[in-house]
Design a protein around this motif. Structure first.
Motif, PDB file in Angstrom:
ATOM      1  N   GLU A  53      22.738  -2.530-100.359  1.00 47.33           N
ATOM      2  CA  GLU A  53      22.499  -1.136 -99.966  1.00 47.33           C
ATOM      3  C   GLU A  53      23.805  -0.351-100.052  1.00 47.33           C
ATOM      4  O   GLU A  53      24.864  -0.826 -99.637  1.00 47.33           O
ATOM      5  CB  GLU A  53      21.922  -1.079 -98.552  1.00 47.33           C
ATOM      6  CG  GLU A  53      21.994   0.271 -97.864  1.00 47.33           C
ATOM      7  CD  GLU A  53      21.364   1.415 -98.642  1.00 47.33           C
ATOM      8  OE1 GLU A  53      21.780   2.567 -98.431  1.00 47.33           O
ATOM      9  OE2 GLU A  53      20.460   1.170 -99.466  1.00 47.33           O
ATOM     10  N   HIS A  57      23.019   2.033 -93.886  1.00 44.60           N
ATOM     11  CA  HIS A  57      21.685   1.863 -93.318  1.00 44.60           C
ATOM     12  C   HIS A  57      20.671   1.579 -94.418  1.00 44.60           C
ATOM     13  O   HIS A  57      20.695   2.222 -95.472  1.00 44.60           O
ATOM     14  CB  HIS A  57      21.246   3.128 -92.563  1.00 44.60           C
ATOM     15  CG  HIS A  57      22.146   3.502 -91.444  1.00 44.60           C
ATOM     16  ND1 HIS A  57      22.002   3.001 -90.177  1.00 44.60           N
ATOM     17  CD2 HIS A  57      23.225   4.341 -91.401  1.00 44.60           C
ATOM     18  CE1 HIS A  57      22.941   3.509 -89.387  1.00 44.60           C
ATOM     19  NE2 HIS A  57      23.693   4.315 -90.115  1.00 44.60           N
ATOM     20  N   GLY A  59      16.673   1.721 -95.713  1.00 42.27           N
ATOM     21  CA  GLY A  59      15.524   2.583 -95.460  1.00 42.27           C
ATOM     22  C   GLY A  59      15.512   3.891 -96.201  1.00 42.27           C
ATOM     23  O   GLY A  59      14.524   4.631 -96.129  1.00 42.27           O
ATOM     24  N   THR A  63      14.522   6.464 -93.306  1.00 42.87           N
ATOM     25  CA  THR A  63      15.421   6.382 -92.160  1.00 42.87           C
ATOM     26  C   THR A  63      16.442   7.512 -92.189  1.00 42.87           C
ATOM     27  O   THR A  63      17.428   7.491 -91.479  1.00 42.87           O
ATOM     28  CB  THR A  63      16.131   5.011 -92.116  1.00 42.87           C
ATOM     29  OG1 THR A  63      16.891   4.824 -93.312  1.00 42.87           O
ATOM     30  CG2 THR A  63      15.123   3.891 -91.986  1.00 42.87           C
ATOM     31  N   SER A  64      16.161   8.519 -93.037  1.00 44.03           N
ATOM     32  CA  SER A  64      17.015   9.707 -93.150  1.00 44.03           C
ATOM     33  C   SER A  64      16.199  10.988 -93.080  1.00 44.03           C
ATOM     34  O   SER A  64      16.505  11.966 -93.756  1.00 44.03           O
ATOM     35  CB  SER A  64      17.817   9.668 -94.458  1.00 44.03           C
ATOM     36  OG  SER A  64      18.829   8.702 -94.409  1.00 44.03           O
ATOM     37  N   SER A 105      12.878   8.222 -87.675  1.00 47.40           N
ATOM     38  CA  SER A 105      13.763   7.494 -88.579  1.00 47.40           C
ATOM     39  C   SER A 105      14.323   6.228 -87.940  1.00 47.40           C
ATOM     40  O   SER A 105      14.357   5.161 -88.568  1.00 47.40           O
ATOM     41  CB  SER A 105      14.910   8.404 -89.031  1.00 47.40           C
ATOM     42  OG  SER A 105      14.450   9.386 -89.939  1.00 47.40           O
ATOM     43  N   HIS A 106      14.788   6.325 -86.696  1.00 45.55           N
ATOM     44  CA  HIS A 106      15.407   5.154 -86.086  1.00 45.55           C
ATOM     45  C   HIS A 106      14.380   4.055 -85.811  1.00 45.55           C
ATOM     46  O   HIS A 106      14.716   2.869 -85.832  1.00 45.55           O
ATOM     47  CB  HIS A 106      16.158   5.536 -84.801  1.00 45.55           C
ATOM     48  CG  HIS A 106      15.286   5.934 -83.646  1.00 45.55           C
ATOM     49  ND1 HIS A 106      14.821   7.212 -83.468  1.00 45.55           N
ATOM     50  CD2 HIS A 106      14.788   5.207 -82.607  1.00 45.55           C
ATOM     51  CE1 HIS A 106      14.091   7.268 -82.375  1.00 45.55           C
ATOM     52  NE2 HIS A 106      14.050   6.065 -81.829  1.00 45.55           N
ATOM     53  N   GLU A 109      13.825   2.301 -89.182  1.00 43.94           N
ATOM     54  CA  GLU A 109      14.930   1.395 -89.507  1.00 43.94           C
ATOM     55  C   GLU A 109      14.809   0.082 -88.730  1.00 43.94           C
ATOM     56  O   GLU A 109      15.052  -1.003 -89.277  1.00 43.94           O
ATOM     57  CB  GLU A 109      16.273   2.052 -89.213  1.00 43.94           C
ATOM     58  CG  GLU A 109      17.444   1.185 -89.635  1.00 43.94           C
ATOM     59  CD  GLU A 109      18.781   1.900 -89.569  1.00 43.94           C
ATOM     60  OE1 GLU A 109      19.784   1.305 -90.002  1.00 43.94           O
ATOM     61  OE2 GLU A 109      18.825   3.056 -89.092  1.00 43.94           O
ATOM     62  N   LYS A 110      14.416   0.163 -87.472  1.00 43.48           N
ATOM     63  CA  LYS A 110      14.236  -1.053 -86.681  1.00 43.48           C
ATOM     64  C   LYS A 110      13.179  -1.959 -87.303  1.00 43.48           C
ATOM     65  O   LYS A 110      13.372  -3.177 -87.441  1.00 43.48           O
ATOM     66  CB  LYS A 110      13.837  -0.723 -85.245  1.00 43.48           C
ATOM     67  CG  LYS A 110      13.597  -1.958 -84.379  1.00 43.48           C
ATOM     68  CD  LYS A 110      13.034  -1.623 -83.021  1.00 43.48           C
ATOM     69  CE  LYS A 110      12.865  -2.888 -82.179  1.00 43.48           C
ATOM     70  NZ  LYS A 110      12.050  -3.934 -82.861  1.00 43.48           N
ATOM     71  N   MET A 113      14.485  -3.558 -90.532  1.00 43.82           N
ATOM     72  CA  MET A 113      15.442  -4.625 -90.251  1.00 43.82           C
ATOM     73  C   MET A 113      14.730  -5.863 -89.720  1.00 43.82           C
ATOM     74  O   MET A 113      15.105  -6.999 -90.052  1.00 43.82           O
ATOM     75  CB  MET A 113      16.498  -4.139 -89.266  1.00 43.82           C
ATOM     76  CG  MET A 113      17.496  -3.151 -89.849  1.00 43.82           C
ATOM     77  SD  MET A 113      18.340  -3.748 -91.339  1.00 43.82           S
ATOM     78  CE  MET A 113      19.051  -5.294 -90.760  1.00 43.82           C
ATOM     79  N   TYR A 125      26.089  -4.130 -97.310  1.00 47.59           N
ATOM     80  CA  TYR A 125      26.145  -2.673 -97.191  1.00 47.59           C
ATOM     81  C   TYR A 125      27.371  -2.091 -97.904  1.00 47.59           C
ATOM     82  O   TYR A 125      28.376  -2.766 -98.122  1.00 47.59           O
ATOM     83  CB  TYR A 125      26.217  -2.262 -95.723  1.00 47.59           C
ATOM     84  CG  TYR A 125      24.993  -2.604 -94.915  1.00 47.59           C
ATOM     85  CD1 TYR A 125      23.885  -1.754 -94.884  1.00 47.59           C
ATOM     86  CD2 TYR A 125      24.933  -3.786 -94.168  1.00 47.59           C
ATOM     87  CE1 TYR A 125      22.768  -2.067 -94.138  1.00 47.59           C
ATOM     88  CE2 TYR A 125      23.804  -4.107 -93.416  1.00 47.59           C
ATOM     89  CZ  TYR A 125      22.731  -3.234 -93.412  1.00 47.59           C
ATOM     90  OH  TYR A 125      21.617  -3.561 -92.670  1.00 47.59           O
ATOM     91  N   GLU A 356      18.998  10.793 -83.382  1.00 47.59           N
ATOM     92  CA  GLU A 356      18.939  10.333 -84.767  1.00 47.59           C
ATOM     93  C   GLU A 356      20.310  10.461 -85.433  1.00 47.59           C
ATOM     94  O   GLU A 356      21.084  11.363 -85.116  1.00 47.59           O
ATOM     95  CB  GLU A 356      17.924  11.144 -85.579  1.00 47.59           C
ATOM     96  CG  GLU A 356      16.481  11.052 -85.100  1.00 47.59           C
ATOM     97  CD  GLU A 356      15.813   9.714 -85.411  1.00 47.59           C
ATOM     98  OE1 GLU A 356      16.489   8.816 -85.982  1.00 47.59           O
ATOM     99  OE2 GLU A 356      14.630   9.559 -85.076  1.00 47.59           O
TER     100      GLU A 356
END
Length: 526
Positions: A53, A57, A59, A63-64, A105-106, A109-110, A113, A125, A356
């Motif tokens: 990535e 992050h 996503g 996730t953005s 978004s958060h 992402e969880k 992951m 990353y 966020e």
């Protein structure tokens, strides 16, 4: 036969060329939603997977700031397999018994992951592909910008830009085809919107930035421009909102056109400029977007012209320019004396969402790259494949989102008028099938690469493909196909598509569209 033997030999020798720590069965480049699903799908097939990535992050846009599956403009029943599991897991996070097609978004992402960790996907990353090492049409390894050499048997380019694909010598294009190239009625330049009363020239008579002259354009012609980019800013109206910051590079003059429009239309409201959605978020939290038919919105017209083929330094400059434009636009609306008082007061009811993007000043880390490069692969899907010839013998998943292009450029019609150009908004009532060949390069160019995001389509077809839920569908199929190619030691173009289709069905992927007229409520029959 000779090529197949060489390919098998390269597969067998690949682990011997370096240490086990830097050799993987499948290397997924790009932690977009499509990349996350591709990596997870491949890992579930029992192969060793690395996900690279470029940011901090995974996503991508989910996730953005994009907190929707886009199911409001598609047939949500076409979402299946791992993507549907992802949305179901999101639903679990919100205490729902079914899938959540609107999310934060958060939280996304969880969930991503969790899926990667559960399936033991290695994630790296902050790295970009620098060079691609090939033997013939076989990618042996890629060198990252930190100097690391990564070897793999099959690679998947899941980035929005197609950088691995391009560096591997695979044919690609970007921009818009003319109407004649693929016989597409929606192709090329589209001057369909009503001209706006506001001068597109500065006080010295020079054309404002981001504009082109009408005399240079012809309806339906091709060009090398892509639809505008913007950030999906998350906003809050709660007491703990973060005030819109003033960017270091703020220049009031960038918003002269907006100032003229507001002078002509002092009744303008904030939501006339920016699309804002509350979805099912906690109260007072809003997702935003460039407003499709708005004259001026979050889209930075002209700012992305060089982006598709730019190097990483130029891309970073374009990113920062878009960030400055966006922050400056919001700061201008909240603070400039030329803004009508009612609009000024309305804008100041909002700010950035504090929960966020905490490590990025509450600003989305990803720029919304709606389109960049598109591969020219074994098969090019076009408007006809979406609206007419909707079935494919090698179908691997379904699409159903409307054909949706944001504006591409601003056009000076006269000294006192301009128009935004390039918009497409074509409803789709029936699902269509994606050909596996749309994800595979031409065999002579590369035999161990799959491209599920910058896949082989025309601009018009890409305007239906370019949503995260569809890219996840394609990524799911690409991940399973990559694992199959690894196990069979075959070129990605030579795996048996019937076996692939049977495997996809076993994994819960819907690959066939029936021929009934859809109303969005009926089940698809396999």
């Amino acid at each position: 036969m000779k090529n197949s033997l060489v390919y098998t030999l390269l597969f067998l020798l690949s682990p011997l060329l370096t240490t086990a720590q830097s050799t993987y069965d499948v290397v997924v480049y790009g932690g977009t939603p499509g990349g996350v699903i591709a990596a997870t799908a491949a890992a579930r097939e029992g192969v060793r997977v690395l996900l690279i990535e470029q940011t901090r992050h995974v996503g991508g846009l989910n996730t953005s700031g994009i907190g929707t599956a886009e199911s409001e403009h598609m047939i949500e029943e076409t979402i299946s397999g791992l993507p549907l599991e992802f949305y179901q897991r999101l639903g679990n996070q919100y205490g729902k018994s079914g899938p959540a097609f609107y999310f934060e978004s958060h939280v996304a992402e969880k969930v991503m992951m969790d899926m990667l960790n559960e399936n033991k996907v290695t994630v790296q990353y902050g790295q970009f592909v620098d060079k691609v090492q090939k033997k013939g049409a076989f990618i042996q390894a890629i060198t990252l910008t930190n100097g690391e050499l990564v070897r793999g048997n099959v690679f998947i380019d899941a980035t929005y830009e197609g950088d691995l694909m391009a560096r591997a010598g695979v044919s690609y294009t970007y921009g818009r085809e003319n109407r004649e190239q693929y016989g597409e009625s929606l192709a090329g330049i589209r001057l369909i919107d009503t001209p706006i009363e506001a001068s597109p020239y500065d006080d010295a008579g020079k054309l404002l930035p981001g504009f082109v002259e009408r005399s240079a354009l012809t309806e339906g012609q091709a060009d090398k421009r892509v639809m505008n980019y913007n950030f999906r800013v998350m906003m809050s109206s709660n007491a703990d909102r973060v005030p819109f910051p003033k960017p270091d590079t703020y220049t009031k003059g960038r918003y002269i056109l907006l100032s003229r429009l507001l002078k002509n239309h002092p009744e303008t409201k904030f939501r006339d400029i920016i699309d804002m959605y509350s979805w099912e978020y906690p109260k007072g939290k809003y997702e935003t977007n460039n407003k499709q038919k708005s004259v001026i919105s979050l889209g930075h017209f002209g700012g992305n012209v060089d982006y598709p083929d730019a190097d990483y330094k130029k891309r970073e400059d374009i990113y920062q320019d878009h960030k400055s434009w966006t922050q400056g636009l919001l700061y201008f609306l909240a603070n400039d004396s030329s803004v009508p008082q009612a609009l000024h007061d309305e804008v100041n009811q909002y700010g950035l969402t504090p929960d966020e993007f905490k490590d990025n000043g509450n600003f989305p880390p990803y720029l919304y790259v709606r389109e960049a490069r598109r591969m020219i692969g074994e098969y090019v899907q076009t408007q006809k494949d979406i609206l007419q010839d909707r079935t494919k013998p090698d179908a691997v998943c379904l699409g159903s989102h409307w054909i949706d292009s944001h504006h591409v450029q601003r056009v000076a019609v006269s000294k006192t008028q301009f128009v935004n150009e390039g918009r497409i908004w074509e409803p789709i009532s029936q699902p269509y099938e994606f050909s596996y060949r749309a994800m595979t390069p031409k065999r002579a160019e590369c035999t161990n690469l799959l491209v599920p995001v910058c896949l082989s389509t025309s601009h018009v077809a890409f305007c239906s493909t370019r949503v995260e839920s569809t890219w996840m569908q394609l990524g799911n199929s690409a991940g399973i196909a990559a694992a199959m190619a690894v196990r069979q030691k075959k070129a990605v173009q030579l795996i048996d598509t019937l076996t692939l289709q049977e495997t996809l069905k076993k994994r819960g992927v819907i690959i066939k569209a029936d021929h009934q007229v859809w109303n969005g409520m009926k089940d698809i029959k396999q």
